[in-house]
Design an enzyme around this catalytic site. Sequence first.
Site, PDB file in Angstrom:
ATOM      1  N   GLN A  91       0.710   4.028  22.070  1.00  0.00           N
ATOM      2  CA  GLN A  91       0.368   4.232  20.602  1.00  0.00           C
ATOM      3  C   GLN A  91      -1.057   4.508  20.578  1.00  0.00           C
ATOM      4  OE1 GLN A  91       1.459   0.719  18.729  1.00  0.00           O
ATOM      5  NE2 GLN A  91       3.945   0.932  19.135  1.00  0.00           N
ATOM      6  N   HIS A 156       0.065  -1.440  19.133  1.00  0.00           N
ATOM      7  CA  HIS A 156      -0.489  -2.097  18.072  1.00  0.00           C
ATOM      8  C   HIS A 156      -2.028  -2.022  17.916  1.00  0.00           C
ATOM      9  CE1 HIS A 156       3.150  -4.879  17.700  1.00  0.00           C
ATOM     10  NE2 HIS A 156       3.466  -3.643  17.942  1.00  0.00           N
ATOM     11  N   GLU A 249       5.381  -5.137   5.522  1.00  0.00           N
ATOM     12  CA  GLU A 249       4.834  -5.842   4.373  1.00  0.00           C
ATOM     13  C   GLU A 249       3.631  -4.777   3.463  1.00  0.00           C
ATOM     14  OE1 GLU A 249       2.955  -9.295   5.777  1.00  0.00           O
ATOM     15  OE2 GLU A 249       4.898 -10.088   6.086  1.00  0.00           O
ATOM     16  N   TYR A 259      -2.822 -13.664   6.294  1.00  0.00           N
ATOM     17  CA  TYR A 259      -1.591 -13.088   5.929  1.00  0.00           C
ATOM     18  C   TYR A 259      -0.179 -13.497   6.774  1.00  0.00           C
ATOM     19  CZ  TYR A 259      -4.156 -11.294   2.160  1.00  0.00           C
ATOM     20  OH  TYR A 259      -4.777 -11.148   1.067  1.00  0.00           O
ATOM     21  N   TYR A 270      12.720  -7.678  18.563  1.00  0.00           N
ATOM     22  CA  TYR A 270      13.497  -6.442  18.632  1.00  0.00           C
ATOM     23  C   TYR A 270      14.651  -7.168  19.652  1.00  0.00           C
ATOM     24  CZ  TYR A 270      10.177  -3.518  16.951  1.00  0.00           C
ATOM     25  OH  TYR A 270       8.946  -3.274  15.973  1.00  0.00           O
TER      26      TYR A 270
HETATM   27 CA   LIG Z   1       2.637 -11.475   6.381  1.00  0.00          CA
END
Ligand SMILES: [Ca+2]
Length: 378
Positions: A91, A156, A249, A259, A270
């Site tokens: 990625q 990521h 989110e 968070y 997955y």
């Molecule tokens: Ca969160």
Amino acid sequence: MHHKLTLTALLSVSLGLTGVAHAELTPTTVKQDSLTVQEVATGLDYPWGLAFLPDARMLVTERSGQLRVIDSKGTVGDPIKGVPEVAARGQGGLLDVVLSPGFEKDRMVYLAYAEEGEDKKMGTVVGRGVLSENADALSAFEVIFRQMPKLSTGNHFGARMVFDRDGYLFIALGENNERSAAQDLDKLQGKVVRLNADGSIPKDNPFVDRQDARDEIWTYGQRNPQGLALHPQTGAVWSSEHGPRGGDEVNLAEPGKNYGWPLATAGINYSGMKIPEAKGARVEGTEPPLYEWKKSPAISGMAFYTGDVPQWQNSVFFGALASRDVIRLTLDGQTVTAEERLLVERKERVRDVRVGPDGMLYVLTDDSNGKLLRVSPK
Ligand SMILES: [Ca+2]
């Protein structure tokens, strides 16, 4: 049109009655024939980020490493010279682009990208350079931030950037697919960081007085945040992130707050297995999202709507990779009152969305023949 407004109104009423502020809503779908969709440019190589120049031309990144100028007629320029070498693997690659708040004077362009270290591990890097008057080269490019240590084997990176009204640079950083690092305050994975424009650390960042924490950190407990945007009325920084399987989110990015990832998530692995560290969707001491999806659309870039289209007022848009559409959430303050899906029939992975100076929505599709689309209601 009347039909849609009625649905929105109904959803708002039902929310008010149940009092559930963060519940996922049933989306309505915008019919393609109610939109004007122009293919401004095609043939882009996995375009990732877009920034409007003051003259309304656009800077667009391609993940394989090119930064290009595209004009409003769709003419795609040659790769801009002076862009650093990036690690285009998994990625990773050349990711986001933003202009300095003082661009009209300093012509500074910020790039976020993936870099490979000596051990072949990768991390997110941000640097800046000065764009030449004819926009064909960056000069004096300098790295101002590095996600160190590097932990990614290709996944990521996060890497969205935004400047707030005070000129601070916020960078959303993925956890490099090392879940627990998102909770480690001595690491820069799974964080939103806040820097001065030159990369130095503001003295009032939330963890500057803590020996065991990195001073760059603004928020922690993020998984792979790929959306970061400034609320046009409040000036607050909002972020969005990919959950695992489920649990995408939308969050506020408030200083020092946790968070949740991977302790709190509505998603699972997955493989279908539970996330090992997860204690539930809501965990004390962590911030619940403003909005979440149980089935992941894989939301990427986000943009608050700032143009004049009446039915798009008080909205925030997201590109969605897995659900292959664009998502519009209607907001009443921080409460989401309706969800709408656009460009559904096109079935294209959407990487980024931005609002142009003309009030239209600009959309980058994630493909080897990536497109820049211009979208407006008819
Ligand atoms: Ca969160």
